[in-house]
Write an enzyme that holds these catalytic residues in place. Structure first.
Site, mmCIF file in Angstrom:
data_model
loop_
_atom_site.group_PDB
_atom_site.id
_atom_site.type_symbol
_atom_site.label_atom_id
_atom_site.label_comp_id
_atom_site.label_asym_id
_atom_site.label_seq_id
_atom_site.Cartn_x
_atom_site.Cartn_y
_atom_site.Cartn_z
ATOM 1 N N CYS A 162 54.252 49.120 9.491
ATOM 2 C CA CYS A 162 53.467 47.965 9.937
ATOM 3 C C CYS A 162 54.277 46.954 10.723
ATOM 4 O O CYS A 162 53.746 45.941 11.165
ATOM 5 C CB CYS A 162 52.810 47.310 8.734
ATOM 6 N N HIS A 301 52.360 37.821 8.128
ATOM 7 C CA HIS A 301 51.976 39.220 7.936
ATOM 8 C C HIS A 301 50.751 39.268 7.029
ATOM 9 O O HIS A 301 49.811 40.003 7.299
ATOM 10 C CB HIS A 301 53.148 39.990 7.333
ATOM 11 N N GLU A 312 56.218 36.820 1.091
ATOM 12 C CA GLU A 312 56.281 36.169 2.387
ATOM 13 C C GLU A 312 56.290 34.647 2.238
ATOM 14 O O GLU A 312 56.981 33.945 2.987
ATOM 15 C CB GLU A 312 55.113 36.618 3.269
ATOM 16 N N LYS A 333 44.860 38.953 9.571
ATOM 17 C CA LYS A 333 44.302 40.077 8.810
ATOM 18 C C LYS A 333 43.109 39.671 7.957
ATOM 19 O O LYS A 333 42.363 40.534 7.495
ATOM 20 C CB LYS A 333 45.387 40.721 7.941
ATOM 21 N N HIS A 338 43.960 45.204 8.234
ATOM 22 C CA HIS A 338 45.342 45.588 8.531
ATOM 23 C C HIS A 338 45.343 46.761 9.494
ATOM 24 O O HIS A 338 44.946 47.870 9.142
ATOM 25 C CB HIS A 338 46.060 45.958 7.233
ATOM 26 N N PHE A 397 56.406 49.139 5.414
ATOM 27 C CA PHE A 397 56.933 50.061 4.411
ATOM 28 C C PHE A 397 58.295 50.577 4.885
ATOM 29 O O PHE A 397 58.469 50.904 6.063
ATOM 30 C CB PHE A 397 55.996 51.248 4.216
#
Length: 409
Positions: A162, A301, A312, A333, A338, A397
């Site tokens: 991502c 994010h 975050e 998002k 996402h 990831f």
């Protein structure tokens, strides 16, 4: 060193397939979520998804081309075409070897992969399409865009889950800044809203369990429980500032800083102290030549997963200190879901549109405060704001952290 500016935007997303529609839905806080039957024939159960609507590929491709391209490539070509139209130039005045294409994808042509594996198992090896490999590999969107534009400069596909789009934009930025390119078409694309992908993410408990579209992607809310799987493409034209100025281009913003780090911690979970994300923001801000207190806005994010949002938040506090409580933070998002490898491209577009037009969109769906997420997430609705500097974060990831710092021009 050269300055790098953004002169073109191309979008394909669950909340709009053109810049005006996308911007309007950002301002309105209107999400693109609906209940989707992911596994027809297996179960009637539905999950919330965020799919592109109204995209007609035959308007942009010949039938012969469609048989040879995954939806991933179709999305990427469309967004690149729109970005170049928006930039108002075909850049034929430049050496084609100084025009680059860096288009990311986290997963690649997974729909083709699923279809051809089924054909292999059900009908035998001779029924696997001769186009399987070029349709499936992640770099083909960048390759086909080059064929259609004639741009012969640096051309590749970053793959970092991502964080992929932000890596693409960051590498394009550096290539122009250091004089290797004069312009670049850059961003990301993903086309994975299929049952196979949903099953993988759902079975690892990454997806939301909510059946209510209005309460599905709710970043920083205490009741968040996973992300909404989305698809689309976000492509930007990056250009050397003096060239853009000389041709009278409209400039959305300057891309001025790029920070890239790795947690080196876990396959899918971020380091709880947020040190990697904090360092990425610090690096981007420092390269931009500003102080943390100069940043007016952070496009987080903000996945709506329990680990990401609190991590975050911790990272933002580490980078910004007490000022963290004064800077506006939101998550696109909450509206788009996402988009995995395309998320950073779409969110970069959201960031520069907000900078250009003086607003910060709502983090939609938020209702229940979380003591571990205690920053200003713009929950009351759209906010008018002058944004002189902004940061956009993408985390992937594998522990990948990428921050981009934008400045007004």
């Amino acid at each position: 060193m050269k300055r790098v500016v953004i002169t073109g935007l191309g979008i394909l997303s669950p909340i709009g397939n053109d810049i005006e529609t996308f911007k309007g839905n950002l301002k309105a806080g209107r999400h693109g979520f609906s209940l989707v039957e992911w596994f027809p024939g297996q179960t009637d159960e539905k999950w919330v998804g965020a799919r592109v609507q109204g995209f007609e590929p035959l308007e942009y491709f010949e039938k012969k081309e469609l048989r040879r391209t995954d939806k991933l490539t179709q999305y990427g070509v469309y967004a690149a075409k729109k970005a170049l139209e928006d930039a108002g130039s075909d850049f034929s005045d430049l050496d084609s070897y100084r025009c680059g294409i860096i288009i990311a994808s986290g997963i690649g042509g997974i729909e083709t992969c699923e279809e051809q594996i089924m054909a292999y198992h059900n009908k035998g090896h001779k029924r696997v399409s001769v186009f399987t490999i070029p349709m499936m590999i992640s770099n083909m969107a960048a390759g086909i865009i080059a064929i259609k534009t004639g741009f012969k400069g640096s051309n590749f596909c970053p793959v970092s889950a991502c964080a992929s789009s932000n890596h693409a934009l960051g590498e394009a930025f550096r290539a122009i800044k250091h004089g290797y390119l004069d312009m670049a078409v850059s961003g990301g694309v993903e086309a994975c809203t299929i049952g196979f992908a949903n099953a993988g993410f759902n079975n690892m408990t990454a997806l939301t369990t909510s059946k209510e579209p209005d309460r599905a992607s709710i970043p920083f809310d205490k009741e968040r429980n996973g992300f909404v799987l989305g698809e689309g493409a976000g492509v930007l034209v990056l250009e050397e500032y003096e060239h853009a100025k000389a041709r009278g281009a409209r400039i959305y913003a300057e891309l001025a800083g790029y920070g890239s780090t790795c947690d080196a911690y876990h396959e899918t979970s971020p380091n709880p102290d947020g040190c990697g994300g904090a360092k990425a923001m610090e690096l981007a801000i420092n390269e931009a030549g500003i102080k943390p207190e100069d940043v007016n806005y952070i496009n987080a994010h903000g996945t709506s997963t329990p680990p990401n949002d609190k991590t975050e938040t911790a990272a933002i506090k580490t980078t910004f200190g007490e000022y963290a409580f004064k800077v506006a933070v939101n998550s696109t998002k909450s509206l788009t879901g996402h988009l995995l490898g395309a998320a950073g491209g779409v969110e970069a577009i959201a960031t520069v549109l907000q900078m250009k037009h003086g607003f910060i969109h709502q983090t939609a769906g938020y209702k229940v405060p979380d003591p571990e997420c205690d920053l200003d997430y713009v929950i009351e609705g759209v906010r008018s704001a002058e944004i002189n500097a902004a940061v956009s974060n993408s985390l992937g990831f594998g522990g990948h952290n990428v921050s981009l710092c934008f400045k007004s021009v």
